[in-house]
Design an enzyme around this catalytic site. Structure first.
Site, PDB file in Angstrom:
ATOM      1  N   ILE A 141      -2.182  -2.521  -0.553  1.00 33.47           N
ATOM      2  CA  ILE A 141      -2.044  -3.985  -0.567  1.00 33.47           C
ATOM      3  C   ILE A 141      -2.276  -4.591   0.812  1.00 33.47           C
ATOM      4  O   ILE A 141      -2.230  -5.811   0.968  1.00 33.47           O
ATOM      5  CB  ILE A 141      -0.668  -4.417  -1.116  1.00 33.47           C
ATOM      6  CG1 ILE A 141       0.472  -3.779  -0.325  1.00 33.47           C
ATOM      7  CG2 ILE A 141      -0.562  -4.093  -2.603  1.00 33.47           C
ATOM      8  CD1 ILE A 141       1.856  -4.282  -0.699  1.00 33.47           C
TER       9      ILE A 141
ATOM     10  N   GLY B 197      -3.296  -2.583   8.444  1.00 36.02           N
ATOM     11  CA  GLY B 197      -3.040  -3.114   9.777  1.00 36.02           C
ATOM     12  C   GLY B 197      -3.506  -2.147  10.830  1.00 36.02           C
ATOM     13  O   GLY B 197      -4.144  -1.131  10.527  1.00 36.02           O
ATOM     14  N   GLY B 198      -3.179  -2.451  12.067  1.00 34.93           N
ATOM     15  CA  GLY B 198      -3.603  -1.624  13.187  1.00 34.93           C
ATOM     16  C   GLY B 198      -3.000  -0.232  13.177  1.00 34.93           C
ATOM     17  O   GLY B 198      -3.618   0.719  13.625  1.00 34.93           O
TER      18      GLY B 198
ATOM     19  N   GLY C 152      -1.336   1.207  10.290  1.00 36.69           N
ATOM     20  CA  GLY C 152      -1.256   1.883   9.007  1.00 36.69           C
ATOM     21  C   GLY C 152      -1.674   1.023   7.834  1.00 36.69           C
ATOM     22  O   GLY C 152      -1.994  -0.146   7.990  1.00 36.69           O
TER      23      GLY C 152
ATOM     24  N   ASP D  47       5.340  -8.757  18.559  1.00 35.77           N
ATOM     25  CA  ASP D  47       4.111  -8.961  17.773  1.00 35.77           C
ATOM     26  C   ASP D  47       4.358  -9.957  16.639  1.00 35.77           C
ATOM     27  O   ASP D  47       3.976  -9.720  15.506  1.00 35.77           O
ATOM     28  CB  ASP D  47       3.611  -7.622  17.215  1.00 35.77           C
ATOM     29  CG  ASP D  47       2.219  -7.739  16.602  1.00 35.77           C
ATOM     30  OD1 ASP D  47       1.488  -8.710  16.917  1.00 35.77           O
ATOM     31  OD2 ASP D  47       1.852  -6.872  15.778  1.00 35.77           O
TER      32      ASP D  47
END
Length: 190
Positions: free
Chosen positions: A29, A32-33, A35, A151
């Site tokens: 779904i 990202g950086g 995983g 972040d």
């Protein structure tokens, strides 16, 4: 093999792997950086989010710093505006984290869809900002030692079905240690 959860770790691990068919892309779904995130429905009917960490290309090992940061941060905090970590698996075959699944998706996806963003009124947006601020305030002022996320972005604010904000992705979080170079009791203004 599977830690934190209040169940038999081996059974939960097998249930997760079976539910997402060994990380089949059809269950993915988000990416990202650090995983990929999968939606898993367990035999109990509970739906969870599973974040499998990407292996590093050059060494073929998992990004352990991000993995450990996320575990360290999320095992120290419990707040209604912070995503809940159920458990993690650190294994040579698979390293992953299991979280509560939030039906609303990310704030970033919601705002990037023109139709959904138009329906997403100011009252909802203000409540999301308030929820995220409460989660951050908790991490900065009520945790000992304090935790800095590092972040925060709309992609790391997840929404539940009622559009309540939940801060996620603690891979770059930093736990501040008193008496270290990253800690200051006073703000000096020149």
């Amino acid at each position: 093999m599977f830690t934190i959860w209040t169940y038999d770790g081996k059974m939960v691990y097998e249930n997760i792997i079976d539910a997402i068919e060994e990380f089949d892309p059809k269950y993915c779904i988000g990416v990202g950086g650090y995983g990929s995130v999968y939606k898993a429905e367990l035999p109990t009917g509970q739906v969870i989010a599973v974040k499998k960490l990407h292996p590093l290309e050059d060494e073929g090992i998992t990004n352990l710093d991000s993995f450990e940061n996320e575990i360290r941060a999320l095992t120290k905090i419990r707040h209604c505006n912070i995503v809940r970590l159920y458990g993690f698996c650190s294994h040579s075959r698979h390293s992953f984290l299991a979280y509560e699944f939030l039906d609303g998706g990310s704030l970033g996806k919601k705002l990037s869809n023109k139709e959904e963003a138009t329906e997403f009124g100011w009252i909802k947006r203000i409540n999301i900002v308030k929820g995220a601020a409460e989660g951050l305030s908790y991490m900065h002022h009520d945790c000992s030692p304090p935790i800095v996320h590092r972040d925060i972005s709309c992609k790391n604010i997840l929404l539940d079905i009622e559009h309540n904000a939940h801060i996620s992705d603690f891979g770059t979080a930093k736990v501040l240690k008193p008496d270290s170079s990253n800690w200051s009791h006073h703000l000096h203004v020149d």
